[in-house]
Design a protein around this motif. Structure first.
Motif, mmCIF file in Angstrom:
data_model
loop_
_atom_site.group_PDB
_atom_site.id
_atom_site.type_symbol
_atom_site.label_atom_id
_atom_site.label_comp_id
_atom_site.label_asym_id
_atom_site.label_seq_id
_atom_site.Cartn_x
_atom_site.Cartn_y
_atom_site.Cartn_z
ATOM 1 N N VAL A 24 0.837 -1.200 0.000
ATOM 2 C CA VAL A 24 0.000 0.000 0.000
ATOM 3 C C VAL A 24 0.868 1.245 0.000
ATOM 4 N N ASN A 25 1.898 1.242 0.845
ATOM 5 C CA ASN A 25 2.818 2.389 0.921
ATOM 6 C C ASN A 25 3.520 2.626 -0.414
ATOM 7 N N TYR A 27 2.539 1.746 -3.374
ATOM 8 C CA TYR A 27 1.589 2.213 -4.389
ATOM 9 C C TYR A 27 1.331 3.712 -4.234
ATOM 10 N N HIS A 205 -10.608 -7.372 3.563
ATOM 11 C CA HIS A 205 -10.000 -6.999 4.842
ATOM 12 C C HIS A 205 -10.077 -8.083 5.912
ATOM 13 N N GLY A 210 -6.050 -8.003 3.195
ATOM 14 C CA GLY A 210 -5.857 -6.702 2.582
ATOM 15 C C GLY A 210 -6.406 -5.586 3.444
ATOM 16 N N PRO A 211 -6.369 -4.352 2.944
ATOM 17 C CA PRO A 211 -6.919 -3.219 3.697
ATOM 18 C C PRO A 211 -8.438 -3.145 3.571
ATOM 19 N N ASN A 256 -10.325 1.796 -6.005
ATOM 20 C CA ASN A 256 -9.379 1.870 -4.901
ATOM 21 C C ASN A 256 -8.050 1.225 -5.292
ATOM 22 N N ALA A 258 -4.900 1.759 -4.265
ATOM 23 C CA ALA A 258 -4.063 1.354 -3.133
ATOM 24 C C ALA A 258 -4.612 0.095 -2.476
ATOM 25 N N GLY A 259 -5.937 -0.017 -2.412
ATOM 26 C CA GLY A 259 -6.553 -1.212 -1.865
ATOM 27 C C GLY A 259 -6.246 -2.442 -2.700
ATOM 28 N N GLY A 262 -2.709 -3.571 -1.918
ATOM 29 C CA GLY A 262 -2.643 -4.293 -0.661
ATOM 30 C C GLY A 262 -3.295 -5.653 -0.750
#
Length: 390
Positions: A24-25, A27, A205, A210-211, A256, A258-259, A262
């Motif tokens: 995530v970071n 991305y 999640h 994942g987030p 999403n 970033a999602g 992750g």
């Protein structure tokens, strides 16, 4: 008190593998653009992440053919609403069970007001399903039965429904099968073809590690679902209606990214570790949890005693409100659990806990034996204190 002991994985995998956090970071720092929008290098990289995520999910769930049949959604609730509202119309009948989450129960309640008929199967405190009753339910609905909804595992009991057998009965009567895999995706092996799944709703999640804010809906080839949301798709912009092509048809608006990054990292981690291996470990911990809880005076275990299913154990303590028990465990012992009705009131009605609620402890990939020992010692201490006060 020491570090907190997290036993609420059935709600969210709040503890995630480092690779998920790093993905995530990376991305957000290195890509940042939206998949399906623009043609520059960052947008192309975002689209690559989205494709890789769909492909990894297809591999995890045994999905054949085009991974583009997986449409990203916000979560399992979003996916279930999309499937239900996109499949059922006035005059149709939907069959479901009493183990359903409100993510199924409430949309169907709203659909009833549009002329959709609902048949709810009876249930048992041990999470069993009467397959003869299921077959009779299709008979009672005649040729109008359109859909069977199967909650793959109860988020209250932790028991698993006989998905393949239920799907076979539904298909024998010409009905479609929608599976709510919120509690099983990434936890149990899922074979979309072998288990007779027509639509699979999942969230990122929980077991997929994942987030929050990312999930999906898979729809098998040859089946069309009307979109729940309408808007921009990045392509076919000249059309007034949503395009027919998947996944664009069900992915209106900015997705999403970033999602997805992750979620991709979580799925790849699961594939590397092996779902069956992780599940076997969690069942050993669940067995230990059941054994320790059974030794505590005043505790009633509502989950079935068999050490299988998913890593959920639901309990009540005599003379103690479930919310008070959860609060004491958190405040005094650093044990993080979930009290209440768990958004599944009909399951609690089967257990006799609809008025009181219950406490759910759920193990996950990072749980260890020391966590179980500390958690059950905390439960024992709280229940003993309350018994002494009475």
């Amino acid at each position: 008190m020491g570090r907190p002991i997290y036993l609420d994985y059935a709600a969210t995998s709040a503890i995630r593998p480092d690779v998920v956090v790093e993905a995530v970071n990376d991305y957000l720092r290195g890509v940042g653009a939206t998949p399906g929008r623009s043609g520059h290098r960052w947008a192309v990289e975002a689209a690559r992440v989205a494709f890789q995520c769909r492909r990894a999910l297809a591999g995890l769930f045994g999905i054949p053919g085009d991974p583009g049949r997986i449409a990203f959604q916000q979560n399992a609730t979003h996916a279930l609403n999309t499937a239900l509202w996109g499949t059922l119309t006035s005059g149709d009948t939907v069959v479901r069970t009493r183990y359903d989450h409100n993510a199924v129960r409430r949309p169907i309640a709203a659909l009833r007001r549009t002329g959709v008929r609902e048949v709810v199967l009876g249930g048992q405190p041990d999470g069993a399903v009467d397959l003869d009753e299921l077959a009779e339910a299709f008979g009672s609905g005649g040729n109008e039965v359109r859909l069977l909804v199967v909650t793959h595992a109860s988020n209250v009991l932790g028991s698993v429904l006989p998905l393949a057998e239920m799907s076979e009965i539904a298909h024998d009567h010409g009905a479609l099968v929608l599976v709510d895999a919120a509690q099983t995706a990434g936890i149990l092996p899922i074979d979309a073809v072998g288990q007779g799944i027509d639509m699979l709703a999942f969230t990122g999640h929980k077991g997929l590690l994942g987030p929050q804010g990312i999930g999906g809906l898979w729809i098998r080839e040859g089946l069309e679902v009307s979109p729940l949301l309408r808007g921009g798709t990045g392509g076919h912009s000249e059309l007034e209606e949503m395009p027919d092509i998947m996944p664009d048809r069900l992915e209106a608006g900015t997705q999403n990214g970033a999602g997805m990054a992750g979620l991709l990292a979580g799925v790849e981690w699961l594939l590397a570790e092996g779902v069956e291996s992780l599940h076997s470990r969690e069942m050993r911990l669940k067995t230990m949890l059941l054994e320790r809880l059974s030794e505590i005076a005043g505790i009633h275990i509502h989950s079935p005693p068999a050490p299988d299913g998913v890593g959920i154990v639901t309990i009540t303590c005599a003379g103690l409100n479930a919310a008070e028990l959860a609060h004491s465990l958190d405040l005094d012992y650093g044990i993080l659990t979930r009290a209440g009705l768990h958004c599944a009131p009909e399951a609690h009605a089967l257990l006799g806990t609809l008025e009181t609620g219950a406490l759910r402890l759920s193990v996950g990939w990072a749980t260890n034996e020391d966590d179980i020992e500390r958690a059950t010692a905390g439960v024992a201490a709280v229940c003993k204190t309350r018994a002494e006060e009475r």
